[in-house]
Enzyme design. Structure first.
Site, PDB file in Angstrom:
ATOM      1  N   ASP A 181       0.818  -1.216   0.000  1.00 54.44           N
ATOM      2  CA  ASP A 181       0.000   0.000   0.000  1.00 54.44           C
ATOM      3  C   ASP A 181       0.856   1.273   0.000  1.00 54.44           C
ATOM      4  O   ASP A 181       0.679   2.154   0.854  1.00 54.44           O
ATOM      5  CB  ASP A 181      -0.932   0.010   1.220  1.00 54.44           C
ATOM      6  CG  ASP A 181      -1.633  -1.316   1.441  1.00 54.44           C
ATOM      7  OD1 ASP A 181      -1.961  -1.981   0.445  1.00 54.44           O
ATOM      8  OD2 ASP A 181      -1.851  -1.684   2.613  1.00 54.44           O
ATOM      9  N   GLU A 211     -11.163  -1.089  -2.876  1.00 55.72           N
ATOM     10  CA  GLU A 211     -10.466  -0.437  -1.772  1.00 55.72           C
ATOM     11  C   GLU A 211      -9.250   0.291  -2.354  1.00 55.72           C
ATOM     12  O   GLU A 211      -9.001   0.260  -3.556  1.00 55.72           O
ATOM     13  CB  GLU A 211     -10.039  -1.456  -0.705  1.00 55.72           C
ATOM     14  CG  GLU A 211      -8.964  -2.428  -1.148  1.00 55.72           C
ATOM     15  CD  GLU A 211      -8.456  -3.297  -0.004  1.00 55.72           C
ATOM     16  OE1 GLU A 211      -9.030  -3.237   1.096  1.00 55.72           O
ATOM     17  OE2 GLU A 211      -7.470  -4.038  -0.221  1.00 55.72           O
TER      18      GLU A 211
END
Length: 332
Positions: free
Chosen positions: A39, A200
């Protein structure tokens, strides 16, 4: 302020000899960091260097520095055991988002335990230097307080003089306006849903007439069985509707794939901001699972191109093994 593209203001020098003009370009190889950095989020700081932050597979949120996007040096962590956020007892710090707001470095972060979809939430920390130390300013909200299950994966954006936070993970993607400092929800602001339940890891990029909503879909964290991929939709408005190439709304889980798997890398997604090199090319960092060494989620880099219909893509639609390096004035 973090703009949708981080522009690098410089002019490339011309070739000084025929040999230099005909030389082979310098190459890099993926992964650019073989240590697990899920991420990723990136910012070009006031010192001209790039700083990258990631989910804390390295405890307390790792910070890396680079001059060229391909060679990265570990600089430490944003927090320590004593200063780390603690509003979710035993929680991990996931999916940070780095920004420069009003002259200081602002790091939004998720805090959660696996499966804690109603107790997790998003917080914010600040620092005077990109490498920290960061001071935690506490939570912005929990899932139970904002009424959005699985409130993680923050993304900050400024648009038309206003500051917004986007977030969400497989329970809808939402947005809300922040105050002038970016440290609190603006008084009276209400959340707005902009995408459905397949997504997401939001990142919104403004280019020309469109806002491009990048997100990830599939399973992120099952090693070589991960099905994660990077997808996109676009809109003429920041709050949508975001449509895929076929015209399907992302509220109905429409999406167009940008990065899929290949024989070497799988589970590829959750991209950073797009950054631009001195030649004007756009580059994107993201994580994936290396099937040659499937421990964690390594850092991958690829050039973003735009097709004739103004949709983003990368070569072969999957991570490169080797490719020409980004071009910077240092020649690195």
């Amino acid at each position: 302020m973090k703009t949708p593209v981080l522009f690098l203001f410089c002019i490339l020098s011309g070739c000084t000899s025929s040999s230099s003009c005909n030389s082979e370009p310098a190459l890099y190889r993926n992964p650019v960091v073989s240590r697990s950095l899920p991420d990723p989020t990136i910012l070009r700081a006031a010192d001209g260097s790039f700083y990258l932050y990631a989910t804390e597979d390295t405890r307390n949120t790792p910070v890396y520095r680079s001059e060229n996007l391909t060679d990265w040096e570990f600089k430490g962590t944003a927090f320590t055991d004593e200063t780390r956020p603690d509003f979710e007892p035993g929680g991990g710090i996931w999916a940070p988002d780095i920004n420069c707001i009003n002259g200081r470095y602002v790091l939004y972060y998720s805090m959660s335990v696996w499966g804690g979809e109603w107790t997790c939430g998003i917080g914010v920390a600040t620092a005077d230097r990109p490498e920290g130390p960061f001071t935690d300013r506490g939570k912005l909200f929990r899932s139970s307080e904002i009424g959005v299950q699985n409130s993680i994966d923050p993304f900050y954006m400024e648009d038309n003089g206003k500051k917004y936070l986007f977030w969400g993970s497989f329970r809808g993607i939402y947005a809300i306006e922040l105050d002038g400092e970016g440290l609190k929800i603006k008084e009276g602001a209400e959340k707005r849903k902009i995408a459905g339940t397949a997504f997401e890891g939001t990142y919104i990029h403004k280019k020309g007439a469109y806002y491009y909503l990048f997100a990830s879909t599939g399973s992120c964290c099952e090693g070589i069985k991960s099905t994660y991929k990077l997808v996109v939709g676009r809109s003429a408005s920041l709050f949508g509707p975001y449509l895929d190439k076929s015209g399907k709304d992302m509220m109905d889980n429409g999406r167009t794939t940008v990065i899929d798997r290949n024989s070497r890398f799988t589970g590829n997604g959750h991209c950073s901001e797009i950054v631009r090199d001195d030649a004007g090319s756009g580059w994107i960092l993201y994580h994936g699972v290396d099937t040659d060494n499937p421990k964690g989620r390594v850092l991958l880099l690829d050039r973003i191109r735009w097709d004739s219909e103004k949709w983003p893509c990368i070569d072969a639609g999957a991570p490169s093994l080797s490719a020409p390096k980004p071009i910077f004035k240092t020649g690195k």
